[in-house]
Enzyme design. Structure first.
Site, PDB file in Angstrom:
ATOM      1  N   ILE A  16       0.837  -1.209   0.000  1.00 34.69           N
ATOM      2  CA  ILE A  16       0.000   0.000   0.000  1.00 34.69           C
ATOM      3  C   ILE A  16       0.870   1.257   0.000  1.00 34.69           C
ATOM      4  CG2 ILE A  16      -0.362   0.225   2.522  1.00 34.69           C
ATOM      5  CD1 ILE A  16      -3.056   0.747  -0.227  1.00 34.69           C
ATOM      6  N   PHE A  86       3.041  -6.322   7.686  1.00 36.28           N
ATOM      7  CA  PHE A  86       2.566  -7.230   8.703  1.00 36.28           C
ATOM      8  C   PHE A  86       3.602  -7.580   9.780  1.00 36.28           C
ATOM      9  CE2 PHE A  86       0.996 -11.742   9.230  1.00 36.28           C
ATOM     10  CZ  PHE A  86      -0.152 -11.353   9.895  1.00 36.28           C
ATOM     11  N   LYS A 134      -2.017  -4.041  16.153  1.00 31.39           N
ATOM     12  CA  LYS A 134      -2.261  -2.664  15.678  1.00 31.39           C
ATOM     13  C   LYS A 134      -2.917  -1.819  16.771  1.00 31.39           C
ATOM     14  CE  LYS A 134      -2.610  -3.524  10.696  1.00 31.39           C
ATOM     15  NZ  LYS A 134      -3.499  -3.502   9.510  1.00 31.39           N
TER      16      LYS A 134
END
Length: 309
Positions: A16, A86, A134
């Site tokens: 991204i 990740f 997260k």
């Protein structure tokens, strides 16, 4: 509006990240990318770095694990956007420490770009590995008093739509389709370029300060059943539908190896629990991107699927 913030992207050569780098340049921000010396000579990422340079991106050499290089890079900018992958989510504590030391950052966007991790009903291992890690970073940012925006961009089109979330497939289904649960919970799908655009629009916007920016464009909210119906309409054919009950999905998650069990768990959260849409966005914690930026012409799911027909 004064001058546009200088933006540093950490993880800019990632999935991204590259879209956010390009959006930053396009929106006229002085754009910086933190890259490792080794990335430049990497056959694939090196080409991407070259592309960044051609766009006018300033390269800053450094590493997530080299505190001094991080501080030095951060001191040159106003806003830090992390798009680390990740495996490095937990290590963003290193970015937080560097931001704290640098003392000049007006806004930090930690690496999110998925579900709102404070509104998930996930099972293990996805619960810990994909979401809690997260959420821990959010709490660390808040504890340090760093100004933030969290981007909840829901599903990346490129991950989910080319196969209609069919396990092991490389193309969308033409005969039969596997549907998790009853296929009714609504999920949200966004094109990566649009995620980049909305993220950068939020950078200098006081309305997104210390808020979650949700990407919920009205034309991109579909239940699995609606997605299948749209695809059937496009190919002019009715598919055989195989519904997988939740008990079976939970069993599959327990039996699957890493990382498949994590991806299955994310799918369970999104398509069975409906974690993209099973809560209202309250003004106290969130804002919605397509409402804030109606001028953005986003790609709809319907338009996106045309390329696969």
């Amino acid at each position: 509006m004064g001058s546009k913030s200088k933006i540093l992207i950490i993880g800019g050569t990632g999935y991204i990240g590259k879209f956010i780098v390009e959006a930053s340049v396009k929106e006229g921000h002085p754009t910086f990318a933190l890259v490792r010396e080794t990335t430049v000579s990497d056959p694939v990422k090196g080409k991407l770095v070259e592309k960044f340079q051609n766009l006018g991106v300033s390269l800053l050499y450094g590493d997530l694990y080299d505190h001094d290089s991080l501080v030095k890079a951060i001191k040159q900018v106003d806003v830090v956007i992390s798009t680390v992958g990740f495996m490095q989510i937990a290590d963003q504590t290193k970015i937080i420490a560097a931001i704290k030391e640098a003392g000049n950052v007006k806004r930090f966007f930690p690496s999110e770009f998925g579900n709102d991790v404070d509104h998930v009903n996930a099972v293990e291992p996805a619960k810990s590995v994909a979401f809690a890690v997260k959420a821990n970073i959010r709490r660390a940012v808040e504890a340090e008093g760093i100004p933030y925006t969290y981007v909840a961009s829901n599903c990346f089109n490129g991950y989910f739509l080319p196969t209609l979330v069919q396990p092991g497939a490389t193309t969308p289904p033409r005969d039969k389709v596997i549907i998790p649960g009853d296929g009714n919970p609504k999920a949200i799908f966004n094109k990566e370029e649009d995620i980049g655009t909305y993220t950068i629009k939020a950078v200098d916007d006081p309305r997104t300060l210390n808020k979650i920016l949700y990407l919920r464009p009205s034309n991109n909210i579909y239940s699995f059943n609606e997605l299948v119906a749209l695809w059937e309409k496009k190919i002019g054919k009715t598919l055989e539908k195989i519904y997988v009950p939740e008990e079976q999905i939970l069993k599959d998650i327990q039996e699957a190896p890493i990382p498949i069990n994590i991806f299955l768990g994310i799918n369970h959260s999104v398509f069975v629990k409906g974690d993209h849409t099973n809560f209202e966005i309250e003004p106290s914690f969130g804002v919605e991107a397509s409402e804030l930026y109606p001028e953005v012409k986003y790609t709809t799911v319907e338009e996106y699927l045309d390329q696969f027909v």
